[in-house]
Motif scaffolding. Structure first.
Motif, short mmCIF file in Angstrom:
data_model
loop_
_atom_site.label_atom_id
_atom_site.label_comp_id
_atom_site.label_asym_id
_atom_site.label_seq_id
_atom_site.Cartn_x
_atom_site.Cartn_y
_atom_site.Cartn_z
N ASP A 127 -6.32 3.36 -4.92
CA ASP A 127 -5.59 4.13 -3.93
C ASP A 127 -4.02 4.11 -4.19
O ASP A 127 -3.04 3.22 -4.27
N VAL A 149 -0.55 6.47 -3.81
CA VAL A 149 0.20 7.08 -2.89
C VAL A 149 1.72 7.36 -3.87
O VAL A 149 2.38 6.64 -4.06
N THR A 176 -0.85 6.01 5.34
CA THR A 176 -1.49 5.01 5.62
C THR A 176 -1.39 3.94 4.59
O THR A 176 -1.82 4.59 3.34
N VAL A 177 -1.01 2.89 4.53
CA VAL A 177 -1.29 1.77 3.31
C VAL A 177 -2.06 0.80 3.98
O VAL A 177 -2.03 0.15 4.70
N THR A 218 -2.89 -0.58 -1.56
CA THR A 218 -2.48 0.54 -1.91
C THR A 218 -1.30 0.23 -2.83
O THR A 218 -0.51 -0.83 -2.85
N GLU A 219 -1.11 1.20 -3.84
CA GLU A 219 0.06 1.10 -4.57
C GLU A 219 0.91 2.59 -4.64
O GLU A 219 0.45 3.54 -4.51
N VAL A 220 2.09 2.29 -4.05
CA VAL A 220 2.96 3.38 -3.62
C VAL A 220 4.06 3.53 -4.98
O VAL A 220 4.56 2.69 -5.31
N PHE A 238 8.38 0.29 3.91
CA PHE A 238 7.14 -0.64 3.50
C PHE A 238 7.47 -2.12 3.32
O PHE A 238 6.53 -3.07 3.47
N GLY A 272 1.05 -3.29 0.91
CA GLY A 272 1.05 -2.39 -0.36
C GLY A 272 2.11 -2.96 -1.36
O GLY A 272 3.23 -3.47 -0.88
N VAL A 275 5.26 -1.33 -3.87
CA VAL A 275 6.05 -0.19 -4.01
C VAL A 275 6.56 -0.32 -5.48
O VAL A 275 7.32 -1.27 -5.59
#
Ligand SMILES: Cc1cc2nc3c(=O)[nH]c(=O)nc-3n(C[C@H](O)[C@H](O)[C@H](O)COP(=O)(O)OP(=O)(O)OC[C@H]3O[C@@H](n4cnc5c(N)ncnc54)[C@H](O)[C@@H]3O)c2cc1C
Ligand code: FES
Length: 240
Positions: A100, A102, A171-172, A176-178, A194, A200, A202
């Motif tokens: 996932d 972002v 949505t995280v 999740t990796e942003v 965040f 997540g 970041v």
């Protein structure tokens, strides 16, 4: 730092001040460029510019850039058949670990993500532009960009407003990796959001003043990280 001579194949004015230059390097790289590595692009007689690889396929490489000063202006005047120099890939490559991913990009900050789109299966995220026409045109050149949602300040493409106006749509979860890239004020806002959510991971694809490119001069320091050696991905703590 060693340079590979490269012949300009095309240098397209995508929209306004934004260009995409495609080059054929005239000898093999020692190691192929991987996202989000960058090159020092030498425009003979003018300047050396750090630019993120947006395209890298065999001997074909490409850079998506915004004209902001003398160096990028000179690059924008180079046309098919002209020769420039491109350094070996600089910085560390970085692949997100999970599925996932972002991407959050502002303006020319989309450049490193253009190459990431070749590696990440189901990317999502936002790309903020001032004028929607830029997004419409670049998406024609990079169809996978269509997986990201555009926010345009002139309200002509995608969502209306700035990227930071629409962060609550992203949505995280814990996995999740942003990845963020763009102007520092945008990066700061994204990092704060965040951090407050506490979810997540970041990473910021950062920019700074690159001179030697090999970790010697210290000019590229971001927080406590030498961008050319241990970046360009740095943690949010360098920005908030
Ligand atoms: C690792 C890295 C990767 C980059 N990748 C890209 C890319 O893929 N596409 C792209 O368009 N740009 C990218 N940049 C920014 C790009 O290198 C600069 O815009 C360019 O060097 C400016 O050179 P110039 O001679 O045209 O302008 P200059 O005359 O050097 O500067 C003109 C104006 O731009 C500002 N500026 C210069 N460098 C930067 C910078 N690094 N960040 C923010 N503002 C700057 C100056 O403060 C000045 O106001 C990257 C920078 C780094 C460090
Ligand atoms: S540019 Fe000299 S240390 Fe990074």
């Amino acid at each position: 730092m060693s340079y590979v001579p490269a012949e300009v194949l095309s240098n397209v004015n995508v929209y306004g001040q934004y260009f995409l230059v495609t080059l054929r390097v005239l000898r093999n790289y020692r190691r192929p460029p991987l996202p989000p590595q960058f090159a020092m692009v030498w425009v003979p007689g003018v300047d050396l510019l750090p630019l993120s690889y947006a395209v890298a396929s065999g001997r074909i490489v490409g850079f998506f850039y915004k004209v902001v000063g003398e160096g990028t202006k000179a690059l924008s005047t180079r046309s098919r058949g002209d020769v420039v120099g491109v350094s070996e890939p600089l910085g560390r490559w970085y692949m997100p670990r999970g599925r996932d991913v972002v991407f959050l990009a502002g303006g020319a900050g989309i450049a490193p993500f253009l190459l990431y789109l070749e590696y990440v299966e189901e990317p999502r995220g936002l790309w903020g532009v001032r004028q929607g026409e830029l997004a419409a045109r670049l998406t024609k050149l990079f169809p996978k960009l269509g997986k990201l949602t555009v926010t345009s300040e002139d309200c002509t493409y995608g969502l209306c407003g700035k990227l930071t106006d629409h962060l609550d749509r992203v949505t995280v979860g814990r996995d999740t990796e942003v990845l963020v890239s763009g102007p520092s004020d945008m990066i700061r806002k994204v990092c704060r959001r965040f951090r407050d959510l506490g979810l997540g991971r970041v990473g910021v694809v950062a920019e700074s003043m690159v001179k030697c490119g090999i970790g010697v001069c210290g000019s590229c320091l971001v927080g406590s990280v030498l961008l050319c050696k241990d970046g360009p991905v740095v943690g949010c703590e360098c920005f908030v």
